[in-house]
Structure formats: C-alpha cells, structure tokens
Scaffold this motif. Structure first.
Motif, PDB file in Angstrom:
ATOM      1  N   TRP A  36       0.851  -1.185   0.000  1.00 41.65           N
ATOM      2  CA  TRP A  36       0.000   0.000   0.000  1.00 41.65           C
ATOM      3  C   TRP A  36       0.887   1.235   0.000  1.00 41.65           C
ATOM      4  CZ3 TRP A  36      -5.188   0.082  -0.575  1.00 41.65           C
ATOM      5  CH2 TRP A  36      -5.899  -1.093  -0.324  1.00 41.65           C
ATOM      6  N   PHE A  37       0.525   2.166  -0.839  1.00 39.61           N
ATOM      7  CA  PHE A  37       1.185   3.465  -0.891  1.00 39.61           C
ATOM      8  C   PHE A  37       0.111   4.538  -0.785  1.00 39.61           C
ATOM      9  CE2 PHE A  37       5.568   2.516  -2.327  1.00 39.61           C
ATOM     10  CZ  PHE A  37       5.431   1.152  -2.561  1.00 39.61           C
ATOM     11  N   ARG A  38       0.519   5.748  -0.456  1.00 34.60           N
ATOM     12  CA  ARG A  38      -0.443   6.836  -0.400  1.00 34.60           C
ATOM     13  C   ARG A  38       0.171   8.112  -0.941  1.00 34.60           C
ATOM     14  NH1 ARG A  38      -0.783   7.699   6.204  1.00 34.60           N
ATOM     15  NH2 ARG A  38       1.277   8.694   6.462  1.00 34.60           N
ATOM     16  N   GLN A  39      -0.716   8.975  -1.420  1.00 34.55           N
ATOM     17  CA  GLN A  39      -0.272  10.271  -1.908  1.00 34.55           C
ATOM     18  C   GLN A  39      -1.233  11.336  -1.424  1.00 34.55           C
ATOM     19  OE1 GLN A  39       0.370  10.569  -6.157  1.00 34.55           O
ATOM     20  NE2 GLN A  39       1.729  12.331  -5.868  1.00 34.55           N
ATOM     21  N   ALA A  40      -0.707  12.236  -0.618  1.00 37.39           N
ATOM     22  CA  ALA A  40      -1.489  13.346  -0.108  1.00 37.39           C
ATOM     23  C   ALA A  40      -1.428  14.501  -1.107  1.00 37.39           C
ATOM     24  CB  ALA A  40      -0.940  13.788   1.245  1.00 37.39           C
ATOM     25  N   PRO A  41      -2.412  15.406  -1.060  1.00 35.30           N
ATOM     26  CA  PRO A  41      -2.404  16.541  -1.991  1.00 35.30           C
ATOM     27  C   PRO A  41      -1.113  17.337  -1.911  1.00 35.30           C
ATOM     28  CG  PRO A  41      -4.487  16.406  -0.839  1.00 35.30           C
ATOM     29  CD  PRO A  41      -3.587  15.393  -0.196  1.00 35.30           C
ATOM     30  N   GLY A  42      -0.485  17.552  -3.049  1.00 37.43           N
ATOM     31  CA  GLY A  42       0.734  18.341  -3.106  1.00 37.43           C
ATOM     32  C   GLY A  42       1.976  17.641  -2.605  1.00 37.43           C
ATOM     33  N   LYS A  43       1.874  16.335  -2.341  1.00 37.02           N
ATOM     34  CA  LYS A  43       3.032  15.613  -1.810  1.00 37.02           C
ATOM     35  C   LYS A  43       3.381  14.439  -2.709  1.00 37.02           C
ATOM     36  CE  LYS A  43       2.512  16.797   3.045  1.00 37.02           C
ATOM     37  NZ  LYS A  43       2.504  16.283   4.425  1.00 37.02           N
ATOM     38  N   MET A  83      -6.672   0.438   9.339  1.00 33.45           N
ATOM     39  CA  MET A  83      -6.095   1.707   9.779  1.00 33.45           C
ATOM     40  C   MET A  83      -6.833   2.170  11.030  1.00 33.45           C
ATOM     41  SD  MET A  83      -5.639   3.596   6.088  1.00 33.45           S
ATOM     42  CE  MET A  83      -7.389   3.805   5.847  1.00 33.45           C
ATOM     43  N   ASP A  84      -6.118   2.216  12.126  1.00 30.51           N
ATOM     44  CA  ASP A  84      -6.684   2.640  13.411  1.00 30.51           C
ATOM     45  C   ASP A  84      -6.010   3.929  13.869  1.00 30.51           C
ATOM     46  OD1 ASP A  84      -6.605  -0.829  14.270  1.00 30.51           O
ATOM     47  OD2 ASP A  84      -8.357   0.317  13.615  1.00 30.51           O
ATOM     48  N   SER A  85      -6.638   4.571  14.834  1.00 28.43           N
ATOM     49  CA  SER A  85      -6.093   5.820  15.392  1.00 28.43           C
ATOM     50  C   SER A  85      -5.706   6.790  14.275  1.00 28.43           C
ATOM     51  CB  SER A  85      -4.876   5.515  16.272  1.00 28.43           C
ATOM     52  OG  SER A  85      -5.216   4.632  17.313  1.00 28.43           O
ATOM     53  N   LEU A  86      -6.599   6.968  13.351  1.00 27.72           N
ATOM     54  CA  LEU A  86      -6.298   7.809  12.188  1.00 27.72           C
ATOM     55  C   LEU A  86      -6.085   9.259  12.592  1.00 27.72           C
ATOM     56  CD1 LEU A  86      -8.709   6.118   9.682  1.00 27.72           C
ATOM     57  CD2 LEU A  86      -6.283   6.517   9.256  1.00 27.72           C
ATOM     58  N   LYS A  87      -5.186   9.904  11.850  1.00 29.29           N
ATOM     59  CA  LYS A  87      -4.838  11.293  12.083  1.00 29.29           C
ATOM     60  C   LYS A  87      -5.133  12.094  10.813  1.00 29.29           C
ATOM     61  CE  LYS A  87      -0.887   9.808  14.883  1.00 29.29           C
ATOM     62  NZ  LYS A  87       0.597   9.876  15.038  1.00 29.29           N
ATOM     63  N   PRO A  88      -5.342  13.393  10.955  1.00 21.50           N
ATOM     64  CA  PRO A  88      -5.570  14.209   9.750  1.00 21.50           C
ATOM     65  C   PRO A  88      -4.448  14.059   8.721  1.00 21.50           C
ATOM     66  CG  PRO A  88      -6.198  15.445  11.686  1.00 21.50           C
ATOM     67  CD  PRO A  88      -5.560  14.166  12.185  1.00 21.50           C
ATOM     68  N   GLU A  89      -3.221  13.859   9.183  1.00 27.81           N
ATOM     69  CA  GLU A  89      -2.095  13.711   8.246  1.00 27.81           C
ATOM     70  C   GLU A  89      -2.114  12.382   7.486  1.00 27.81           C
ATOM     71  OE1 GLU A  89      -1.968  14.531  11.492  1.00 27.81           O
ATOM     72  OE2 GLU A  89      -0.158  13.682  12.454  1.00 27.81           O
ATOM     73  N   ASP A  90      -3.040  11.491   7.820  1.00 28.37           N
ATOM     74  CA  ASP A  90      -3.211  10.258   7.049  1.00 28.37           C
ATOM     75  C   ASP A  90      -4.085  10.480   5.812  1.00 28.37           C
ATOM     76  OD1 ASP A  90      -3.471   8.545  10.169  1.00 28.37           O
ATOM     77  OD2 ASP A  90      -1.738   8.543   8.816  1.00 28.37           O
ATOM     78  N   THR A  91      -4.660  11.658   5.693  1.00 27.79           N
ATOM     79  CA  THR A  91      -5.498  11.975   4.541  1.00 27.79           C
ATOM     80  C   THR A  91      -4.693  11.862   3.253  1.00 27.79           C
ATOM     81  OG1 THR A  91      -6.962  13.427   5.792  1.00 27.79           O
ATOM     82  CG2 THR A  91      -6.821  13.817   3.413  1.00 27.79           C
ATOM     83  N   ALA A  92      -5.182  11.036   2.329  1.00 29.04           N
ATOM     84  CA  ALA A  92      -4.460  10.788   1.080  1.00 29.04           C
ATOM     85  C   ALA A  92      -5.293   9.866   0.205  1.00 29.04           C
ATOM     86  CB  ALA A  92      -3.103  10.131   1.360  1.00 29.04           C
ATOM     87  N   VAL A  93      -4.836   9.689  -1.009  1.00 33.60           N
ATOM     88  CA  VAL A  93      -5.346   8.622  -1.863  1.00 33.60           C
ATOM     89  C   VAL A  93      -4.443   7.412  -1.645  1.00 33.60           C
ATOM     90  CG1 VAL A  93      -5.741   7.845  -4.220  1.00 33.60           C
ATOM     91  CG2 VAL A  93      -6.311  10.203  -3.563  1.00 33.60           C
TER      92      VAL A  93
END
Length: 125
Positions: A36-43, A83-93
């Motif tokens: 699994w990979f993720r990409q946040a806006p602008g990152k 995914m547990d204890s999610l944080k706003p910084e986990d927001t991504a595709v």
C-alpha cells in the motif's frame, strides 16, 4: 496483466478506523508481495505497508507503525489495510500495488509492476 481494485476509503474523524481492501485478478498467481502506498495533496507518493505473499512477513512506514495493519487472504487474492487511530495527516489517496519478483524490501514504488486506481481517505480533525 493484473487488475487491482481498491475499496473501503471514506471520511472518518480523527481517532477513527477504516479498513481498505484490494482485490487482485488476472495473472496474479505469481505474486511475490503486495503493498500500500499513499499520496497526499501536493506531496510525493509514499510507502505505507507491504506484505510478502507466501511467508506473510510485513513492513511498515515509521509513520504508521502501531496504528496500521496489513494482512492478506491468499484464497481471495486480496490484501487489506486496517487503519486505526487515524490522524488528519493520514489523509491521502491510498493505492495498492502488486509485485511479481523478489528483490528489494518492498518499500519502493519502482519494485511494483501493477497499481490500482486508488481510494480516497479523508480524516477530519
């Protein structure tokens, strides 16, 4: 050719949980690992977690260790990301990826051969 279809994304409050699924079809019988990979806006895209298909060994990015768990169902050719204890910084595709061959530590995007379209995860504060 391998097709990957993710599901399970959505909107959740900080501290909440989501479980992502990724179903593989096509020529997936030679799977070495899935990740699994993720990409946040602008990152840039970043590694989240990976699992070896036969032995089941796993590795995680430091940012998600202790909060996310990757697992698999070989019979269903499906990989999961709890995914547990999610944080706003986990927001991504979040995208899953399929790797045919051994080599590397499964944490680099270039090690993977096929990718899903991604599922969006939004964590509100």
């Amino acid at each position: 050719q391998v097709q990957l279809v993710e599901s399970g994304g959505g909107l959740v409050q900080a501290g909440g949980s989501l479980k992502l699924s990724c179903a593989a079809s096509g020529r997936s019988f030679n799977t070495y690992a899935m990740g699994w990979f993720r990409q946040a806006p602008g990152k840039e895209r970043e590694f989240v977690a990976a699992i070896n298909w036969s032995g089941g060994s796993t590795n995680y990015a430091d940012s998600v260790k202790g909060r996310f768990t990757i697992s698999k169902d070989n019979a269903r050719n499906t990989v999961y990301l709890q995914m547990d204890s999610l944080k706003p910084e986990d927001t991504a595709v979040y995208s899953c990826a399929h790797k045919y061959y051994a080599g590397g530590d499964n944490s680099r995007a270039y090690e993977y051969n096929y990718w899903g379209q991604g599922t969006r995860v939004t964590v509100s504060s």
